[in-house]
Design a protein around this motif. Sequence first.
Motif, PDB file in Angstrom:
ATOM      1  N   UNK A   1      -7.921   8.398  -1.978  1.00 39.93           N
ATOM      2  CA  UNK A   1      -8.883   7.304  -2.023  1.00 39.93           C
ATOM      3  C   UNK A   1      -8.267   5.994  -1.583  1.00 39.93           C
ATOM      4  N   UNK A   2      -7.002   5.791  -1.923  1.00 44.52           N
ATOM      5  CA  UNK A   2      -6.296   4.577  -1.512  1.00 44.52           C
ATOM      6  C   UNK A   2      -6.172   4.517   0.009  1.00 44.52           C
ATOM      7  N   UNK A   3      -5.827   5.656   0.622  1.00 41.92           N
ATOM      8  CA  UNK A   3      -5.710   5.708   2.077  1.00 41.92           C
ATOM      9  C   UNK A   3      -7.082   5.558   2.728  1.00 41.92           C
ATOM     10  N   UNK A   4      -8.083   6.199   2.147  1.00 40.28           N
ATOM     11  CA  UNK A   4      -9.446   6.120   2.680  1.00 40.28           C
ATOM     12  C   UNK A   4      -9.911   4.673   2.778  1.00 40.28           C
TER      13      UNK A   4
ATOM     14  N   UNK B   1       0.839  -1.202   0.000  1.00 42.72           N
ATOM     15  CA  UNK B   1       0.000   0.000   0.000  1.00 42.72           C
ATOM     16  C   UNK B   1       0.866   1.241   0.000  1.00 42.72           C
ATOM     17  N   UNK B   2       1.920   1.245   0.790  1.00 44.27           N
ATOM     18  CA  UNK B   2       2.840   2.382   0.859  1.00 44.27           C
ATOM     19  C   UNK B   2       3.429   2.679  -0.517  1.00 44.27           C
ATOM     20  N   UNK B   3       3.869   1.633  -1.203  1.00 42.49           N
ATOM     21  CA  UNK B   3       4.473   1.816  -2.518  1.00 42.49           C
ATOM     22  C   UNK B   3       3.450   2.324  -3.533  1.00 42.49           C
ATOM     23  N   UNK B   4       2.208   1.824  -3.427  1.00 45.92           N
ATOM     24  CA  UNK B   4       1.158   2.275  -4.335  1.00 45.92           C
ATOM     25  C   UNK B   4       0.861   3.756  -4.130  1.00 45.92           C
ATOM     26  N   UNK B   5       0.765   4.160  -2.864  1.00 48.13           N
ATOM     27  CA  UNK B   5       0.495   5.565  -2.578  1.00 48.13           C
ATOM     28  C   UNK B   5       1.638   6.442  -3.073  1.00 48.13           C
TER      29      UNK B   5
END
Length: 202
Positions: free
Chosen positions: A157-160, A3-7
């Motif tokens: 949106x990814x974090x949400x 997720x970190x890398x995607x953000x």
Amino acid sequence: MSTYEKVLELLDFAHSRQNLVQGSTAGGIAMTNNAGLAKALMQQLTDVDILQFALTLEHLEARMYKDMLAKNILTGKEQMYFENFGSAEAAHVDALVKALTGLGEQPVAAKASYNFPAFNNRGDILNFAKVAEDIGVGAYQGAAAAITNKAYLAAAGSILQVEARHATVINILLGTEPVPAAFTSSLTVQQVLDKVNPVLGA
């Protein structure tokens, strides 16, 4: 890809497409004092302001999970879940710091201390985590409409989604409805501040 890398990928893409420093306030939204908060509420928030606002909340949540785990009250799957949640919040902090630094902005720093409750038992921990995650969901959802850069909107949106999943798991641990409603309410900046200022000590 984590997720970190995607953000980070989304934020890097946004930085390469648009320089958000133009038109932003000199220091972005100053979340560390009442004067800065009042100023931010009186003007239209820029994308940089929103990133700083999000970072303030992520600092709070990252420290919250760290303090909760330090109590050594949770065990088994609950401890595993909260360790995972804390790692996710720390990754959100890193991603937002990187984005703001890349824009030439000084990221808002974490506070030295927060006015958290004592976290003396499982109920205190789960109930406070639920409130914090629900605020996070409402805050990101409320900010979405004000974000102008689509890539930053995708990152938010990814974090949400992650915040909402945290809230769902916590609801299950509390024995309540995992998803209590078909729709969630958005929170304005003022509504978020009303809820978190006591914790921030503002």
